[in-house]
Enzyme design. Structure first.
Site, mmCIF file in Angstrom:
data_model
loop_
_atom_site.group_PDB
_atom_site.id
_atom_site.type_symbol
_atom_site.label_atom_id
_atom_site.label_comp_id
_atom_site.label_asym_id
_atom_site.label_seq_id
_atom_site.Cartn_x
_atom_site.Cartn_y
_atom_site.Cartn_z
ATOM 1 N N ARG A 211 15.003 -1.601 -6.331
ATOM 2 C CA ARG A 211 13.855 -1.541 -7.243
ATOM 3 C C ARG A 211 14.409 -1.737 -8.649
ATOM 4 O O ARG A 211 14.452 -0.852 -9.463
ATOM 5 C CB ARG A 211 13.129 -0.193 -7.126
ATOM 6 C CG ARG A 211 12.455 0.010 -5.787
ATOM 7 C CD ARG A 211 11.073 -0.615 -5.656
ATOM 8 N NE ARG A 211 10.992 -2.036 -5.412
ATOM 9 C CZ ARG A 211 9.916 -2.621 -4.847
ATOM 10 N NH1 ARG A 211 8.889 -1.924 -4.449
ATOM 11 N NH2 ARG A 211 9.882 -3.919 -4.702
ATOM 12 N N ASP B 100 -4.797 3.468 -9.252
ATOM 13 C CA ASP B 100 -4.108 3.153 -8.005
ATOM 14 C C ASP B 100 -3.653 4.497 -7.433
ATOM 15 O O ASP B 100 -2.736 5.131 -7.972
ATOM 16 C CB ASP B 100 -2.915 2.235 -8.287
ATOM 17 C CG ASP B 100 -2.090 1.921 -7.043
ATOM 18 O OD1 ASP B 100 -2.246 2.625 -6.018
ATOM 19 O OD2 ASP B 100 -1.280 0.981 -7.092
ATOM 20 N N LYS C 32 -0.009 4.802 2.747
ATOM 21 C CA LYS C 32 0.745 5.888 2.128
ATOM 22 C C LYS C 32 -0.104 7.140 2.025
ATOM 23 O O LYS C 32 0.243 8.176 2.545
ATOM 24 C CB LYS C 32 1.214 5.442 0.745
ATOM 25 C CG LYS C 32 2.161 4.280 0.853
ATOM 26 C CD LYS C 32 2.423 3.615 -0.461
ATOM 27 C CE LYS C 32 3.265 2.368 -0.220
ATOM 28 N NZ LYS C 32 3.371 1.536 -1.387
#
Ligand SMILES: *Cc1c(COP(=O)(O)O)cnc(C)c1O
Length: 480
Positions: free
Chosen positions: A387, A221, A264
């Site tokens: 988070r 990823d 991103k």
């Protein structure tokens, strides 16, 4: 490298100038109180015009370059065979050093397709660390996420420069006992949920070696790749003499499949999957027209496709990609000067506050990171992201899955905020730290079953928010 200063200690310097601006709005604190209550203390549910500095995420909100914006003006809007797509495809092949590309509308769409194709019910997927949407897609397809992170990964304070590294001994052990049941090994470069912590190139090479020997698929990823490339260059001695471009090539030599959020990685909105293996490509290809769009756009707008193509060149420009990590490091340094607990070493993506240490008087079931996010918005108008435990989901018996590490992320989208805005954030949050005893916990009032952090609503579990507002007024007077 870097610039030396005559009088003061070093600080990060913007290597760009601002030519388009968006005016900001800082609401008075009474209105901030109303707004956060209306949003169920969930910063995802605030309106953008209620937010002063938006440090929620870096997804799709990095500042674009003049070259990206210019490229968007000339795009070929064809459903099939678009010229814009051809330009992207050839840039992607050059960037990842792989021959087969499939477009998708964003990162999680790639996770959907990869999970559907490679995971059979009961399979294990090995991860250096999970990501929220990646995990949800793996589990929906019957997979079980197994995280083989190293011992420092979830230690808030550490000296380990590569907390994202996979534990190789654990990997060998799991391969021994479960080999036929492993769908693939997913490496996240760098790891989002433990504070944007990077993976070393050495670790990627070892993982690849072990997986090749055992015929296991390696999936990267690469959404947060640019910070990771910077950290390899800055922190990994063995590779310091290489250029970012050379490091990038060595990184992708270790993977069979790579996917990423271009929101991103290349500061424009899209996503994609890349592989060097034609058979894998053909297996994955069928699902693109079904879920994303025809193969020459995959759900992306052609204008964004043009901006992504330019953004990929900029993703290998050291002076572009050093900005994020350098500003994050400076923000962490300023927090530490005021004793505010932050994750160390500083990572990519944003500055991460250790909410468990910040609100040590609260219990984990009071959602420390969620409460801190709400308090930060009250004190500053800044929107961070929880988070921690709220970003996990409950176990089957309804009990909580307490997060390994309970963080508030203050994302620094690339090139968006100036040093004085960061100083404002540090100032207000340091005030909050000195008044932390006034912050109480939260409880759910509306709790969705899947990815509850996006849309869930919470309320204070004792009356604390008004008290915090009153103390703010005592200390700051009429100031916003
Ligand atoms: C943001 C992110 C994703 C998901 O990307 P989207 O484009 O927002 O869907 C996947 N993996 C990582 C590591 C991310 O940071």
């Amino acid at each position: 490298m870097g610039i030396k200063f005559y009088k003061s200690q070093e600080f990060p310097l913007e290597m760009h100038k601002v030519r388009t601006i968006q005016k900001l709005n800082l609401l008075p604190i009474d209105e901030r109180l109303k707004a956060i209550k209306k949003a169920g203390n969930n910063t995802f549910l605030l309106e953008s015009n209620e937010v002063f500095l938006d440090m929620l995420t870096d997804s799709g909100v990095n500042a674009m370059s003049d070259k990206q914006v210019a490229a968007m003006m000339m795009a070929d809007d064809s459903y099939a065979g678009s010229e814009s797509y051809k330009r992207l495809e050839s840039k992607v092949k050059e960037f990842f050093h792989m021959d087969y590309f499939l477009p998708a509308h964003q990162g999680r769409a790639c996770e959907h397709i990869l999970s559907k194709v490679f995971i059979k019910p009961g399979n294990i997927v090995i991860n250096n660390y999970h990501f929220t949407t990646a995990k949800a897609h793996m589990e929906i397809n019957g997979g079980q996420v197994l995280e083989l992170f190293n011992k420092d990964a979830v230690e808030p304070k550490s000296e380990n420069p590569f907390k994202g590294d996979l534990d190789l001994d654990k990997l060998q052990a799991v391969i021994k006992s479960e080999k036929s049941n492993i769908a693939f090994v997913r490496m996240e470069l760098g790891t989002n949920l433990i504070g944007g912590q990077p993976v070393s190139l050495k670790n990627l090479q070892e993982v690849a070696k072990i997986c090749r020997k055992n015929n296991l698929l390696v999936v990267f990823d690469a959404s947060l790749l640019t910070d990771n490339l910077y950290f390899i260059k800055e922190r990994e001695k063995e590779f310091q003499h290489l250029s970012i471009k050379e490091i990038n090539k060595l990184v992708f030599a270790c993977a069979d499949i790579v996917y990423c959020s271009f929101r991103k990685l290349s500061s424009a909105r899209g996503g994609g999957i890349v592989t060097r293996n034609k058979d894998l490509y053909i297996k994955l290809r069928e699902l693109i027209p079904l879920y994303e769009g025809f193969l020459t756009y995959g759900g992306m707008s052609v204008r964004e496709i043009e901006a992504i193509t330019v953004g990929l060149d900029e993703a290998l420009d050291y002076e572009m990609i050093n900005q994020g990590p350098q500003f994050i490091a400076e923000m962490c340094r300023m927090f530490q000067e005021n004793n505010v607990p932050v994750i160390t070493p500083p990572g990519g993506l944003g500055c991460h506050l250790d909410a468990r240490a910040f609100l040590s008087h609260l219990k984990p079931e009071e959602y420390q990171a969620g409460a801190l996010c709400s308090a930060i918005y009250l004190a500053s108008g800044i929107r961070g992201m929880e988070r921690g435990t709220i970003s996990e989901s409950r176990k089957e018996d309804g009990s909580e899955t307490f997060a390994n590490i309970e963080l508030v992320r203050l994302a620094l989208p690339r090139r968006v905020f100036t040093l004085s805005q960061i100083r404002y954030a540090v100032d207000r949050i340091s005030w909050l730290y000195d008044n932390r005893h006034l912050i109480g916990g939260l409880k759910f009032s509306e709790e969705p079953k899947v990815l509850r952090f996006f849309l869930g609503k919470l309320e204070e579990n004792q009356l604390w928010q008004e008290k915090l507002v009153n103390k703010f007024k005592v200390d700051f007077g009429d100031s916003l």
